[in-house]
Design an enzyme around this catalytic site. Structure first.
Site, PDB file in Angstrom:
ATOM      1  N   HIS A  33       0.858  -1.195   0.000  1.00 34.21           N
ATOM      2  CA  HIS A  33       0.000   0.000   0.000  1.00 34.21           C
ATOM      3  C   HIS A  33       0.889   1.239   0.000  1.00 34.21           C
ATOM      4  O   HIS A  33       2.100   1.148   0.248  1.00 34.21           O
ATOM      5  CB  HIS A  33      -0.886   0.044   1.263  1.00 34.21           C
ATOM      6  CG  HIS A  33      -2.053  -0.893   1.236  1.00 34.21           C
ATOM      7  ND1 HIS A  33      -1.961  -2.219   1.538  1.00 34.21           N
ATOM      8  CD2 HIS A  33      -3.372  -0.676   0.948  1.00 34.21           C
ATOM      9  CE1 HIS A  33      -3.146  -2.797   1.437  1.00 34.21           C
ATOM     10  NE2 HIS A  33      -4.034  -1.880   1.075  1.00 34.21           N
TER      11      HIS A  33
ATOM     12  N   LYS B 236      -0.070   4.342   4.798  1.00 34.67           N
ATOM     13  CA  LYS B 236      -1.026   3.426   5.450  1.00 34.67           C
ATOM     14  C   LYS B 236      -0.402   2.897   6.752  1.00 34.67           C
ATOM     15  O   LYS B 236       0.681   2.318   6.737  1.00 34.67           O
ATOM     16  CB  LYS B 236      -1.405   2.268   4.529  1.00 34.67           C
ATOM     17  CG  LYS B 236      -2.412   1.302   5.182  1.00 34.67           C
ATOM     18  CD  LYS B 236      -3.057   0.373   4.170  1.00 34.67           C
ATOM     19  CE  LYS B 236      -3.932  -0.701   4.811  1.00 34.67           C
ATOM     20  NZ  LYS B 236      -5.123  -0.143   5.504  1.00 34.67           N
TER      21      LYS B 236
HETATM   22  N1  LIG Z   1     -13.188  -0.206   3.339  1.00 33.76           N
HETATM   23  C1  LIG Z   1     -12.478   0.083   2.242  1.00 33.76           C
HETATM   24  O1  LIG Z   1     -12.810  -0.310   1.111  1.00 33.76           O
HETATM   25  C2  LIG Z   1     -11.269   0.936   2.369  1.00 33.76           C
HETATM   26  C3  LIG Z   1     -10.820   1.276   3.610  1.00 33.76           C
HETATM   27  N2  LIG Z   1      -9.784   2.141   3.743  1.00 33.76           N
HETATM   28  C4  LIG Z   1      -9.445   2.516   5.104  1.00 33.76           C
HETATM   29  O2  LIG Z   1      -9.907   3.839   5.337  1.00 33.76           O
HETATM   30  C5  LIG Z   1      -9.122   4.454   6.352  1.00 33.76           C
HETATM   31  C6  LIG Z   1      -8.667   5.823   5.858  1.00 33.76           C
HETATM   32  O3  LIG Z   1      -7.779   5.673   4.768  1.00 33.76           O
HETATM   33  P1  LIG Z   1      -7.198   6.949   3.999  1.00 33.76           P
HETATM   34  O4  LIG Z   1      -8.284   7.873   3.620  1.00 33.76           O
HETATM   35  O5  LIG Z   1      -6.303   6.425   2.962  1.00 33.76           O
HETATM   36  O6  LIG Z   1      -6.332   7.631   5.172  1.00 33.76           O
HETATM   37  P2  LIG Z   1      -5.964   9.168   5.369  1.00 33.76           P
HETATM   38  O7  LIG Z   1      -4.861   9.202   6.368  1.00 33.76           O
HETATM   39  O8  LIG Z   1      -5.754   9.829   4.050  1.00 33.76           O
HETATM   40  O9  LIG Z   1      -7.289   9.806   5.990  1.00 33.76           O
HETATM   41  C7  LIG Z   1      -7.682   9.660   7.319  1.00 33.76           C
HETATM   42  C8  LIG Z   1      -8.225  10.968   7.779  1.00 33.76           C
HETATM   43  O10 LIG Z   1      -8.812  10.844   9.071  1.00 33.76           O
HETATM   44  C9  LIG Z   1      -8.468  12.016   9.805  1.00 33.76           C
HETATM   45  N3  LIG Z   1      -8.631  11.860  11.246  1.00 33.76           N
HETATM   46  C10 LIG Z   1      -7.703  11.582  12.188  1.00 33.76           C
HETATM   47  N4  LIG Z   1      -8.265  11.592  13.414  1.00 33.76           N
HETATM   48  C11 LIG Z   1      -9.565  11.891  13.231  1.00 33.76           C
HETATM   49  C12 LIG Z   1     -10.654  12.078  14.104  1.00 33.76           C
HETATM   50  N5  LIG Z   1     -10.523  11.958  15.440  1.00 33.76           N
HETATM   51  N6  LIG Z   1     -11.860  12.366  13.582  1.00 33.76           N
HETATM   52  C13 LIG Z   1     -12.001  12.499  12.251  1.00 33.76           C
HETATM   53  N7  LIG Z   1     -11.002  12.347  11.370  1.00 33.76           N
HETATM   54  C14 LIG Z   1      -9.797  12.058  11.863  1.00 33.76           C
HETATM   55  C15 LIG Z   1      -7.028  12.260   9.389  1.00 33.76           C
HETATM   56  O11 LIG Z   1      -6.638  13.574   9.723  1.00 33.76           O
HETATM   57  P3  LIG Z   1      -5.095  13.886  10.029  1.00 33.76           P
HETATM   58  O12 LIG Z   1      -4.336  13.480   8.806  1.00 33.76           O
HETATM   59  O13 LIG Z   1      -5.126  15.358  10.271  1.00 33.76           O
HETATM   60  O14 LIG Z   1      -4.735  13.080  11.235  1.00 33.76           O
HETATM   61  C16 LIG Z   1      -7.122  12.043   7.894  1.00 33.76           C
HETATM   62  O15 LIG Z   1      -7.528  13.205   7.222  1.00 33.76           O
HETATM   63  C17 LIG Z   1      -8.002   3.457   6.655  1.00 33.76           C
HETATM   64  O16 LIG Z   1      -8.369   2.697   7.776  1.00 33.76           O
HETATM   65  C18 LIG Z   1      -7.979   2.557   5.416  1.00 33.76           C
HETATM   66  O17 LIG Z   1      -7.474   1.281   5.636  1.00 33.76           O
HETATM   67  C19 LIG Z   1      -9.134   2.653   2.665  1.00 33.76           C
HETATM   68  C20 LIG Z   1      -9.512   2.303   1.405  1.00 33.76           C
HETATM   69  C21 LIG Z   1     -10.605   1.418   1.143  1.00 33.76           C
HETATM   70  O1  LIG Z   2      -5.699   1.877   3.243  1.00 28.66           O
HETATM   71  C1  LIG Z   2      -5.973   1.519   2.077  1.00 28.66           C
HETATM   72  O2  LIG Z   2      -5.553   2.113   1.060  1.00 28.66           O
HETATM   73  C2  LIG Z   2      -6.828   0.354   1.913  1.00 28.66           C
HETATM   74  N1  LIG Z   2      -7.365  -0.169   2.967  1.00 28.66           N
HETATM   75  C3  LIG Z   2      -8.247  -1.268   2.993  1.00 28.66           C
HETATM   76  C4  LIG Z   2      -7.673  -2.417   3.791  1.00 28.66           C
HETATM   77  O3  LIG Z   2      -6.906  -2.186   4.747  1.00 28.66           O
HETATM   78  O4  LIG Z   2      -8.027  -3.568   3.504  1.00 28.66           O
HETATM   79  C5  LIG Z   2      -8.715  -1.698   1.626  1.00 28.66           C
HETATM   80  C6  LIG Z   2      -7.652  -1.566   0.572  1.00 28.66           C
HETATM   81  O5  LIG Z   2      -6.638  -2.477   0.856  1.00 28.66           O
HETATM   82  C7  LIG Z   2      -7.117  -0.152   0.558  1.00 28.66           C
END
Ligand SMILES: NC(=O)C1=CN([C@@H]2O[C@H](COP(=O)(O)OP(=O)(O)OC[C@H]3O[C@@H](n4cnc5c(N)ncnc54)[C@H](OP(=O)(O)O)[C@@H]3O)[C@@H](O)[C@H]2O)C=CC1
Ligand SMILES: O=C(O)C1=N[C@H](C(=O)O)C[C@H](O)C1
Length: 320
Positions: A199, A203
């Protein structure tokens, strides 16, 4: 009226007319129901400052639903407003989450919250949504998954779709492996499993998808394999050279390889799902929002389950 016509049943009382009337009433009721469930769904996405939250915000707008102009963001976010496909979104600090969601729920009774934040707060956020009685789609991975699911199941007032993977085709693969393990438990007895996932370097946790799929391999009988045995690639050079990730997708990719080898080394299986970008997760998340909304408001009696996953959404046949 002629004498002959006077002996005919009044058209409003004829069986044919009554049947037509019933058909027309049924059709109107179905149109009313369809109108209700196809009208724009109000969605709050936390956090639109993050990569997934931003992609989901855009997908909500693209789907013609209503992206509410607020988003709960992290405590250290440096800006007040982010732009989602031309729509300004006011970022709100976490300590104002409860009052914001309470107000939005009053203003939009059919509100659905989407959460893409960070693994460290996934349980706290789920508990908050449960206590506020707001339905939610939890895309954030990590945390204590059993506690998260238990909180939703025990909650009196809310319903949720919780899944580490929203991409339709990957969900279908996940479902297939789960089915295989149920149909043929032990089919891979004593095989050795290795899993490597790559990733973007930001991540923080191990792939939640890999963890979910490994559960099925365990049920298929592989030699002991812990989630900690999943190999993580977060170094961009390794992502490119070893995993074959295109450089343009170093900031957003999810490459997974699962390899099964027989005890004597004569048989090997390899499964891969390699995703560039975030489009399939964002679209799947909107499908999950619409599914949850339909469960809650689209049928008499409301949702039959508290907790759904993406396999439920896929099985419902509503993923685009
Ligand atoms: N289910 C699915 O299909 C997928 C799941 N994911 C998951 O989604 C999650 C986010 O991924 P991604 O967007 O890439 O990560 P990012 O780090 O880009 O985004 C996470 C965001 O959450 C913010 N954040 C931190 N603390 C808080 C809080 N207390 N309240 C609200 N927001 C907060 C962060 O802010 P700051 O940076 O300022 O700390 C950041 O902007 C991960 O767990 C990932 O594994 C990702 C892709 C697909
Ligand atoms: O953080 C990501 O990017 C992703 N998170 C999800 C996971 O942890 O399974 C889904 C995908 O792998 C992308």
């Amino acid at each position: 009226m002629s004498a002959a016509a006077a002996h005919l049943p009044h058209p409003l009382q004829s069986p044919r007319h009554n049947a037509a009337l019933r058909r027309s009433m049924r059709k109107k009721a179905s149109i009313r129901r369809a109108a209700m469930i196809t009208s724009a769904v109000p969605v709050l996405v936390n956090s639109c400052a993050g990569k997934m939250g931003h992609a989901v915000g855009e997908a909500v707008l693209e789907s013609g639903n209503t992206l509410l102009p607020y988003s709960v963001a992290g405590p250290d976010v440096g800006v007040d407003v982010v732009n989602c496909a031309g729509q300004p979104i006011q970022l709100v600090p976490p300590e104002e989450a409860v009052s914001l969601i309470t107000r939005l729920k009053e203003e939009h009774p059919e509100l659905i919250v989407v959460d893409y934040t960070v693994p460290a707060i996934v349980n706290a956020n789920a508990d908050m949504y449960c206590s506020l009685g707001v339905p939610f789609v939890m895309g954030t991975t990590g945390g204590d998954r059993d506690a998260l699911k238990a909180a939703v199941t025990a909650s009196e007032a809310t319903h949720a779709v919780v899944a580490p993977q929203m991409g339709k085709q990957v969900v279908a693969f996940q479902a297939m492996m789960q089915r295989m393990s149920e149909m043929f438990p032990g089919a891979f007895n004593d095989y050795t499993l290795s899993v490597v996932e790559s990733h973007q370097k930001t991540k923080v946790d191990t792939s939640g998808t890999a963890k979910a799929i490994v559960e099925s391999f365990r049920a298929l009988g592989v030699q002991p394999f812990d989630d900690d045995d999943i190999e993580l690639v977060r170094n961009p050079n390794d992502s490119v050279d070893r995993m074959g990730v295109p450089e343009t997708y170093l900031d957003g990719h999810a490459y997974h390889t699962y390899r099964l080898t027989s005890p004597d080394g004569t048989v090997a299986f390899e499964f891969q799902h390699n995703v560039n970008g975030r489009a399939i997760y964002a679209q799947g998340t909107v499908d999950a929002v619409l599914f949850l909304h339909r469960q809650l408001y689209g049928k008499p009696g409301g949702a039959t389950q508290k907790l759904y996953d993406m396999i439920d959404v896929l099985e419902a046949g509503v993923m685009r």
